[in-house]
Scaffold this motif. Structure first.
Motif, PDB file in Angstrom:
ATOM      1  N   VAL A 180       4.058   5.229   1.036  1.00  0.00           N
ATOM      2  CA  VAL A 180       5.198   6.135   1.230  1.00  0.00           C
ATOM      3  C   VAL A 180       5.148   6.875   2.565  1.00  0.00           C
ATOM      4  O   VAL A 180       6.157   6.913   3.295  1.00  0.00           O
ATOM      5  CB  VAL A 180       5.295   7.126   0.054  1.00  0.00           C
ATOM      6  CG1 VAL A 180       6.336   8.215   0.348  1.00  0.00           C
ATOM      7  CG2 VAL A 180       5.661   6.390  -1.227  1.00  0.00           C
ATOM      8  N   PRO A 181       3.998   7.501   2.965  1.00  0.00           N
ATOM      9  CA  PRO A 181       3.999   8.209   4.260  1.00  0.00           C
ATOM     10  C   PRO A 181       4.324   7.306   5.436  1.00  0.00           C
ATOM     11  O   PRO A 181       4.987   7.736   6.384  1.00  0.00           O
ATOM     12  CB  PRO A 181       2.563   8.760   4.358  1.00  0.00           C
ATOM     13  CG  PRO A 181       2.071   8.805   2.955  1.00  0.00           C
ATOM     14  CD  PRO A 181       2.720   7.642   2.277  1.00  0.00           C
ATOM     15  N   LEU A 239       6.202   4.524   5.305  1.00  0.00           N
ATOM     16  CA  LEU A 239       7.622   4.192   5.264  1.00  0.00           C
ATOM     17  C   LEU A 239       8.467   5.352   5.789  1.00  0.00           C
ATOM     18  O   LEU A 239       9.441   5.150   6.522  1.00  0.00           O
ATOM     19  CB  LEU A 239       8.029   3.839   3.834  1.00  0.00           C
ATOM     20  CG  LEU A 239       7.473   2.527   3.282  1.00  0.00           C
ATOM     21  CD1 LEU A 239       7.875   2.356   1.822  1.00  0.00           C
ATOM     22  CD2 LEU A 239       7.935   1.336   4.110  1.00  0.00           C
ATOM     23  N   LEU A 240       8.084   6.584   5.432  1.00  0.00           N
ATOM     24  CA  LEU A 240       8.808   7.749   5.935  1.00  0.00           C
ATOM     25  C   LEU A 240       8.697   7.850   7.450  1.00  0.00           C
ATOM     26  O   LEU A 240       9.657   8.213   8.131  1.00  0.00           O
ATOM     27  CB  LEU A 240       8.268   9.026   5.288  1.00  0.00           C
ATOM     28  CG  LEU A 240       8.581   9.209   3.803  1.00  0.00           C
ATOM     29  CD1 LEU A 240       7.891  10.464   3.275  1.00  0.00           C
ATOM     30  CD2 LEU A 240      10.081   9.295   3.569  1.00  0.00           C
ATOM     31  N   TRP A 285       1.028   2.311  -5.108  1.00  0.00           N
ATOM     32  CA  TRP A 285       2.201   2.125  -4.261  1.00  0.00           C
ATOM     33  C   TRP A 285       2.486   3.367  -3.422  1.00  0.00           C
ATOM     34  O   TRP A 285       3.116   3.270  -2.362  1.00  0.00           O
ATOM     35  CB  TRP A 285       3.420   1.813  -5.131  1.00  0.00           C
ATOM     36  CG  TRP A 285       3.444   0.413  -5.640  1.00  0.00           C
ATOM     37  CD1 TRP A 285       3.033  -0.018  -6.867  1.00  0.00           C
ATOM     38  CD2 TRP A 285       3.879  -0.749  -4.945  1.00  0.00           C
ATOM     39  NE1 TRP A 285       3.192  -1.381  -6.993  1.00  0.00           N
ATOM     40  CE2 TRP A 285       3.715  -1.852  -5.815  1.00  0.00           C
ATOM     41  CE3 TRP A 285       4.397  -0.973  -3.665  1.00  0.00           C
ATOM     42  CZ2 TRP A 285       4.051  -3.153  -5.449  1.00  0.00           C
ATOM     43  CZ3 TRP A 285       4.731  -2.276  -3.300  1.00  0.00           C
ATOM     44  CH2 TRP A 285       4.559  -3.343  -4.185  1.00  0.00           C
ATOM     45  N   LEU A 286       2.039   4.522  -3.892  1.00  0.00           N
ATOM     46  CA  LEU A 286       2.315   5.755  -3.146  1.00  0.00           C
ATOM     47  C   LEU A 286       1.617   5.770  -1.786  1.00  0.00           C
ATOM     48  O   LEU A 286       1.991   6.548  -0.910  1.00  0.00           O
ATOM     49  CB  LEU A 286       1.872   6.971  -3.968  1.00  0.00           C
ATOM     50  CG  LEU A 286       2.648   7.223  -5.267  1.00  0.00           C
ATOM     51  CD1 LEU A 286       2.094   8.439  -5.992  1.00  0.00           C
ATOM     52  CD2 LEU A 286       4.137   7.425  -4.970  1.00  0.00           C
TER      53      LEU A 286
END
Length: 242
Positions: free
Chosen positions: A89-90, A92-93, A85-86
């Protein structure tokens, strides 16, 4: 992580990357010429994700029959590692908080002299008063142009202020070979300039302070100097790099 979830992540990444390419955020990271490759890659991710979701709905959720769901040690092999899932993250940021383009921090340890070592290909200076130039072209003409095309010509340069000698600032623009990871600074020294805050963007009008030409292929010469007539604060350009 089920296949439908993996497909959904691909689609999320594809959507965010395509938005960045459309609204111009991508220009903070890569050259303008990469816009269409980014859009193409985004489309591929969207198609892969959509196909995965369609396959999952058509056949129903399926696990790999060749692997037991529990190996007897409390490890569930029916699901992928949650750390996957990580990956999202970039992206989404990027959709929430867009990092700024490279600035004075990146330029601090760079001499600011481009790799141009001659004036080949520059040609005659375009008409206009003042004439708009990139910082790299100003460097090339100031340091190596035997025709001295900058003499008695007013020019306009655009860049941000980065620290110079104590109490002074240097007009700076970052340039990219490909992406922000290989960015390097292009700098022009200024004289008679008003105080400007670090990382503040300005449009500067002035004239070249005549100096001897630099020897081709020699050691790095001093930065060329622009004697400033006017410095106007401006917003960050849509494309912050040269």
């Amino acid at each position: 992580m089920r296949r439908v979830t993996q497909s959904g992540l691909l689609m999320v990444i594809g959507v965010i990357a395509s938005i960045a390419a459309v609204n111009g955020i991508y220009l903070n990271f890569v050259k303008p010429s990469l816009r269409f490759p980014i859009l193409a890659a985004s489309l591929v991710l969207l198609l892969m994700g959509a196909y995965g979701v369609w396959e999952d709905r058509r056949h129903g959720p399926q696990e790999d029959a060749s692997r037991p769901e529990d190996d007897g040690h409390g490890h569930d092999h029916a699901r992928g590692p949650r750390i996957g899932w990580l990956l999202v993250v970039p992206f989404l940021l990027l959709g929430v908080v867009a990092p700024p383009p490279l600035g004075s921090y990146s330029a601090a340890e760079d001499s600011g002299l481009v790799t141009v070592t001659n004036a080949d290909g520059l040609g005659a200076l375009p008409p206009g008063d003042p004439v708009a130039l990139t910082l790299a072209e100003f460097q090339g003409r100031a340091l190596y142009d035997t025709d001295r095309s900058l003499e008695n010509r007013r020019v306009t340069l655009v860049g941000f202020a980065s620290p110079g000698r104590p109490g002074e600032w240097v007009l700076t623009r970052m340039s990219l070979n490909c992406c922000a990871a290989d960015g390097f600074a292009v700098k022009v020294a200024v004289e008679d300039a008003p105080p400007v805050g670090v990382d503040e963007w300005v449009e500067v009008v002035g004239t070249w302070k005549t100096a001897p030409l630099a020897p081709e292929g020699g050691a790095d010469p001093p930065l060329p100097v622009l004697v400033v007539e006017d410095a106007t604060p401006i917003a960050v350009p849509e494309n912050p790099y040269e």
